[in-house]
Design a protein around this motif. Structure first.
Motif, PDB file in Angstrom:
ATOM      1  N   THR A  73      13.802 -29.697  12.660  1.00  0.00           N
ATOM      2  CA  THR A  73      12.398 -29.998  12.394  1.00  0.00           C
ATOM      3  C   THR A  73      11.863 -31.108  13.293  1.00  0.00           C
ATOM      4  O   THR A  73      10.675 -31.138  13.578  1.00  0.00           O
ATOM      5  CB  THR A  73      12.180 -30.367  10.912  1.00  0.00           C
ATOM      6  OG1 THR A  73      13.056 -31.432  10.556  1.00  0.00           O
ATOM      7  CG2 THR A  73      12.422 -29.168  10.014  1.00  0.00           C
ATOM      8  N   GLU A  85       8.950 -22.194   7.444  1.00  0.00           N
ATOM      9  CA  GLU A  85       8.821 -22.424   8.884  1.00  0.00           C
ATOM     10  C   GLU A  85       7.520 -21.836   9.440  1.00  0.00           C
ATOM     11  O   GLU A  85       7.025 -22.277  10.486  1.00  0.00           O
ATOM     12  CB  GLU A  85      10.022 -21.815   9.623  1.00  0.00           C
ATOM     13  CG  GLU A  85      10.026 -22.077  11.106  1.00  0.00           C
ATOM     14  CD  GLU A  85      11.231 -21.476  11.821  1.00  0.00           C
ATOM     15  OE1 GLU A  85      11.280 -21.595  13.057  1.00  0.00           O
ATOM     16  OE2 GLU A  85      12.122 -20.902  11.157  1.00  0.00           O
ATOM     17  N   LEU A  98      14.928 -23.466   8.732  1.00  0.00           N
ATOM     18  CA  LEU A  98      14.566 -22.875  10.011  1.00  0.00           C
ATOM     19  C   LEU A  98      15.409 -21.632  10.267  1.00  0.00           C
ATOM     20  O   LEU A  98      16.586 -21.585   9.923  1.00  0.00           O
ATOM     21  CB  LEU A  98      14.780 -23.879  11.145  1.00  0.00           C
ATOM     22  CG  LEU A  98      13.975 -25.177  11.049  1.00  0.00           C
ATOM     23  CD1 LEU A  98      14.296 -26.071  12.233  1.00  0.00           C
ATOM     24  CD2 LEU A  98      12.491 -24.907  10.957  1.00  0.00           C
ATOM     25  N   TYR A 142      10.281 -29.542  16.159  1.00  0.00           N
ATOM     26  CA  TYR A 142       8.955 -29.016  15.781  1.00  0.00           C
ATOM     27  C   TYR A 142       7.916 -30.138  15.791  1.00  0.00           C
ATOM     28  O   TYR A 142       6.812 -29.971  16.314  1.00  0.00           O
ATOM     29  CB  TYR A 142       8.992 -28.386  14.391  1.00  0.00           C
ATOM     30  CG  TYR A 142       9.044 -26.883  14.377  1.00  0.00           C
ATOM     31  CD1 TYR A 142       7.997 -26.110  14.874  1.00  0.00           C
ATOM     32  CD2 TYR A 142      10.136 -26.218  13.841  1.00  0.00           C
ATOM     33  CE1 TYR A 142       8.038 -24.732  14.847  1.00  0.00           C
ATOM     34  CE2 TYR A 142      10.193 -24.837  13.806  1.00  0.00           C
ATOM     35  CZ  TYR A 142       9.139 -24.100  14.303  1.00  0.00           C
ATOM     36  OH  TYR A 142       9.186 -22.736  14.275  1.00  0.00           O
TER      37      TYR A 142
END
Length: 127
Positions: free
Chosen positions: A16, A87, A43, A19
């Motif tokens: 993450t 996600e 994820l 991301y």
């Protein structure tokens, strides 16, 4: 409203934090409880496309503005839709770069600590 169908790619990042960096590097911000929610996001271990359908409560057969989140998810499931992996909110934020101002998309997902992802652009901020 005509239902709009699009897709997002899941599994682009292995964690993450990647991301978060990609979202911020694309000029978006995370607000509210988003970063707290991220530790609970599962994820995808592989790249895959996930189809999304944009609809409103009326499209789901709900005609009350007081519908609860679980009621909306149940109505969607009765229409043949599945809930989104968490996600999806992150992937959609990255892919929906031309989102109009004052546009807010709630992601039909199971709640994380009583919250869901909302991909939004408005009021001087993006989420």
């Amino acid at each position: 409203m005509q239902l709009q169908i699009t897709s997002v790619t899941l599994g682009l990042f292995q964690n993450t934090q990647a991301y978060i960096e990609a979202i911020k590097n694309n000029g978006f911000e995370l607000s509210g409880n988003t970063e707290d929610m991220l530790i609970h996001v599962q994820l995808s271990p592989i790249k895959k496309e996930f189809k999304l359908v944009e609809c409103n409560l009326n499209d789901l057969g709900i005609y009350s503005e007081k519908a609860t989140w679980p009621e909306a998810l149940i109505a969607a499931q009765k229409k043949g839709y599945t809930t989104c992996p968490s996600e999806v909110g992150l992937a959609l934020r990255l892919e929906y770069k031309d989102q109009p101002n004052d546009d807010w998309l709630n992601i039909g997902m199971e709640l994380i600590n009583d919250y869901h992802f909302r991909v939004a652009k408005g009021y001087g901020h993006t989420v």
